[in-house]
Design an enzyme around this catalytic site. Structure first.
Site, PDB file in Angstrom:
ATOM      1  N   ARG A 196       2.021   2.094   6.897  1.00  0.00           N
ATOM      2  CA  ARG A 196       1.289   1.729   5.675  1.00  0.00           C
ATOM      3  C   ARG A 196      -0.013   0.998   6.000  1.00  0.00           C
ATOM      4  O   ARG A 196      -1.030   1.161   5.326  1.00  0.00           O
ATOM      5  CB  ARG A 196       2.185   0.859   4.789  1.00  0.00           C
ATOM      6  N   HIS A 223      -3.760   1.930   4.552  1.00  0.00           N
ATOM      7  CA  HIS A 223      -4.613   0.974   3.834  1.00  0.00           C
ATOM      8  C   HIS A 223      -5.898   0.698   4.595  1.00  0.00           C
ATOM      9  O   HIS A 223      -6.962   0.543   4.001  1.00  0.00           O
ATOM     10  CB  HIS A 223      -3.855  -0.329   3.570  1.00  0.00           C
ATOM     11  N   VAL A 243      -9.847   1.715   2.946  1.00  0.00           N
ATOM     12  CA  VAL A 243     -10.801   0.650   2.610  1.00  0.00           C
ATOM     13  C   VAL A 243     -11.749   0.481   3.796  1.00  0.00           C
ATOM     14  O   VAL A 243     -11.313   0.074   4.870  1.00  0.00           O
ATOM     15  CB  VAL A 243     -10.070  -0.681   2.306  1.00  0.00           C
ATOM     16  N   SER A 271     -10.424  -2.964   9.912  1.00  0.00           N
ATOM     17  CA  SER A 271     -10.939  -4.059   9.077  1.00  0.00           C
ATOM     18  C   SER A 271      -9.796  -4.780   8.365  1.00  0.00           C
ATOM     19  O   SER A 271      -9.895  -5.968   8.065  1.00  0.00           O
ATOM     20  CB  SER A 271     -11.953  -3.540   8.052  1.00  0.00           C
ATOM     21  N   ASN A 301      -3.120  -5.391  -1.060  1.00  0.00           N
ATOM     22  CA  ASN A 301      -2.717  -5.486   0.333  1.00  0.00           C
ATOM     23  C   ASN A 301      -1.769  -6.636   0.635  1.00  0.00           C
ATOM     24  O   ASN A 301      -1.247  -6.714   1.724  1.00  0.00           O
ATOM     25  CB  ASN A 301      -3.957  -5.674   1.225  1.00  0.00           C
ATOM     26  N   PRO A 351      -4.312   3.385  -4.073  1.00  0.00           N
ATOM     27  CA  PRO A 351      -3.554   3.901  -5.214  1.00  0.00           C
ATOM     28  C   PRO A 351      -2.534   2.882  -5.685  1.00  0.00           C
ATOM     29  O   PRO A 351      -2.013   2.102  -4.896  1.00  0.00           O
ATOM     30  CB  PRO A 351      -2.850   5.134  -4.628  1.00  0.00           C
ATOM     31  N   HIS A 356       6.820   7.630   2.184  1.00  0.00           N
ATOM     32  CA  HIS A 356       7.776   6.820   1.426  1.00  0.00           C
ATOM     33  C   HIS A 356       9.222   7.229   1.735  1.00  0.00           C
ATOM     34  O   HIS A 356      10.143   6.799   1.055  1.00  0.00           O
ATOM     35  CB  HIS A 356       7.493   6.897  -0.074  1.00  0.00           C
ATOM     36  N   THR A 357       9.413   8.027   2.744  1.00  0.00           N
ATOM     37  CA  THR A 357      10.754   8.337   3.248  1.00  0.00           C
ATOM     38  C   THR A 357      11.296   7.187   4.099  1.00  0.00           C
ATOM     39  O   THR A 357      12.464   7.180   4.484  1.00  0.00           O
ATOM     40  CB  THR A 357      10.747   9.641   4.072  1.00  0.00           C
ATOM     41  N   ASP A 386      13.544   5.270   0.181  1.00  0.00           N
ATOM     42  CA  ASP A 386      14.352   6.484   0.241  1.00  0.00           C
ATOM     43  C   ASP A 386      15.812   6.041   0.319  1.00  0.00           C
ATOM     44  O   ASP A 386      16.286   5.661   1.383  1.00  0.00           O
ATOM     45  CB  ASP A 386      13.966   7.314   1.473  1.00  0.00           C
ATOM     46  N   THR A 428      18.212   8.440   3.126  1.00  0.00           N
ATOM     47  CA  THR A 428      18.113   8.226   4.582  1.00  0.00           C
ATOM     48  C   THR A 428      16.982   7.226   4.848  1.00  0.00           C
ATOM     49  O   THR A 428      15.895   7.613   5.290  1.00  0.00           O
ATOM     50  CB  THR A 428      17.815   9.553   5.321  1.00  0.00           C
ATOM     51  N   ASP A 449      12.154  11.850   7.425  1.00  0.00           N
ATOM     52  CA  ASP A 449      12.595  13.224   7.153  1.00  0.00           C
ATOM     53  C   ASP A 449      12.060  13.657   5.789  1.00  0.00           C
ATOM     54  O   ASP A 449      11.254  12.935   5.193  1.00  0.00           O
ATOM     55  CB  ASP A 449      14.131  13.303   7.208  1.00  0.00           C
TER      56      ASP A 449
END
Ligand code: HEM
Ligand SMILES: *[C@@H]1O[C@H](CO)[C@@H](O)[C@H](O)[C@H]1NC(C)=O
Ligand SMILES: *[C@@H]1O[C@H](CO)[C@@H](O)[C@H](O)[C@H]1NC(C)=O
Ligand SMILES: *[C@@H]1O[C@H](CO)[C@@H](O)[C@H](O)[C@H]1NC(C)=O
Ligand SMILES: CC(=O)N[C@H]1CO[C@H](CO)[C@@H](O)[C@@H]1O
Length: 337
Positions: A66, A70, A74, A80, A97, A167, A197-198, A256, A259, A264
């Site tokens: 992540r 991010h 930006v 940065s 953030n 977002p 996002h798994t 998730d 799992t 996956d």
């Protein structure tokens, strides 16, 4: 003769410098071989530092992935986001953030320390983050791909730069697609990247509006509030148990639920079953513009992995700094001067 050779190489250096100066930032020439002569073992060194950190805590995986996203969205992929704040005004302090887990920052700082021992002053923090983001995916049984290198570290990190660039969990597909398109990423890239996002965790406060205040103007709660009907009812009950209405700011759930620690394609199957945690996740299934890709990735993990790799390479090209627009930071958390 000697003289000529010297002149020739000086000219070559001048030509390279000129080309670098003429290239606007964002069109840097990246290459997986960038450090072949200056720091040939950089990838092995980073991999070992990341493996150690993952062994200590799994949060390393989602946090690092992540952090890369991010960072790139930006000011470009220029580390940065790693700059420590003096007055709570650095990029990492912006509202979007603040929940970035510290283990992502720590991963880069530790890997940088190891890399500096082998090749001091050569490898940027932005490149270390790009390698580490790939490594955490591979280490959680996701795909592997060659990471393009050659980014410089940025010279600017401002909390004020973040607004509107990241977002939000309540966004719909049109707005998400528009945001990604600003970085030359397609709707397909966006759907593939959302597959991150798994793995990882989300704080209850990011989605309790869907559980307790759905359809309430202003999200104020009170009479008429209901559960978002696009949630699978059993999943919604499970979330309500983990996140009661008065839940504190620190409680988080797996993104998730099937799992949680494997990279996956289960995320996409979850969406088809009403188990998208955020509105922005579930919308990928409910919107006709993204639904075919969701179905494709849910059916065929290889297809997801291919699309994810492509999209990560494209993400890694966003806003890359060259020449006087960047530097090789000695300390990833501070500008050199
Ligand atoms: C498509 C739009 C996206 C939205 C709206 C979104 C939003 C969010 C939100 C709200 C969280 C929870 C943060 C928290 O509560 O601490 C989260 C977590 C996460 N996001 Fe996204 N995200 C998006 C795309 C991405 C992309 C492109 C990536 C990476 C390629 C990514 C990787 C992650 C990861 C790994 C986590 C878990 C973090 C952790 O466990 O520390 N997300 N995201
Ligand atoms: C992982 O951690 C365990 C202890 O928690 C340790 O015994 C092992 O050597 C570690 N492995 C690596 C690769 O660091
Ligand atoms: C945008 O992506 C396309 C296709 O992948 C590529 O040809 C083009 O050079 C990219 N443009 C920028 C500004 O990165
Ligand atoms: C999954 O997709 C890959 C790549 O497109 C393809 O080679 C493979 O045959 C597909 N597998 C199935 C079961 O459809
Ligand atoms: C990604 C994210 O969570 N963005 C949030 C940043 O902060 C603003 C204002 O506080 C929110 O509206 C966004 O949703």
């Amino acid at each position: 003769m000697e003289r000529w050779r010297k002149r020739g190489s000086l000219l070559a250096v001048a030509a390279v410098a000129l080309v670098a100066a003429l290239l606007p930032s964002g069109e840097a020439k990246l290459s997986p071989d960038y450090y072949r002569s200056t720091c040939p073992d950089v990838e092995a060194i980073v991999r070992e530092a990341v493996a150690k950190k993952v062994n200590e805590t799994f949060v390393t995986v989602p946090a690092t992935l992540r952090l890369f996203f991010h960072d790139c969205f930006v000011e470009g992929c220029d580390a940065s986001v790693i700059i420590a704040s003096r007055d709570n005004d650095a990029e990492k302090d912006a509202p979007g953030n603040v929940s970035l887990a510290g283990d992502g920052f720590d991963t880069v700082v530790r890997a940088k320390a190891e890399v500096e021992k082998a090749c001091p002053g050569v490898v940027s923090c932005a490149d270390i983050l790009a390698i580490a983001a790939r490594d955490v995916v591979t280490m959680s049984s996701g795909p592997h791909w060659p990471v393009e290198l050659g980014r410089l570290d940025g010279l600017v990190s401002k909390a004020g730069s973040v607004a509107g660039r990241l977002p939000g969990p309540d966004m719909r597909v049109d707005d998400l697609a528009a945001l990604f398109a600003k970085h030359n990423l397609t709707t397909l890239d966006m759907v593939a990247l959302s597959g991150a996002h798994t793995v990882g965790f989300a704080h209850c406060t990011r989605f309790t509006g869907r559980l307790y205040r759905h359809g309430v103007a202003g999200g104020g709660g009170g009479g008429g509030a209901s559960v978002d009907p696009s949630y699978d009812p059993a999943y919604a009950r499970q979330l309500m148990e983990a996140c009661p209405p008065d839940v504190g700011a620190t409680i988080a759930v797996d993104m998730d639920p099937v799992t949680p620690t494997a990279f996956d394609n289960a995320y996409y199957g979850n969406l088809a079953g009403g188990m998208g945690l955020f509105t922005s996740d579930q919308a990928l299934y409910s919107d006709g513009a993204s639904r075919p890709a969701v179905g494709d990735f849910a059916k065929n993990q290889t297809r997801f992995f291919e699309a994810f790799k492509d999209a990560m390479v494209k993400l890694g090209r966003v806003g890359v700094k060259t020449g006087r627009h960047g530097e090789i930071r000695r300390d990833c958390t501070a500008f050199n001067k």
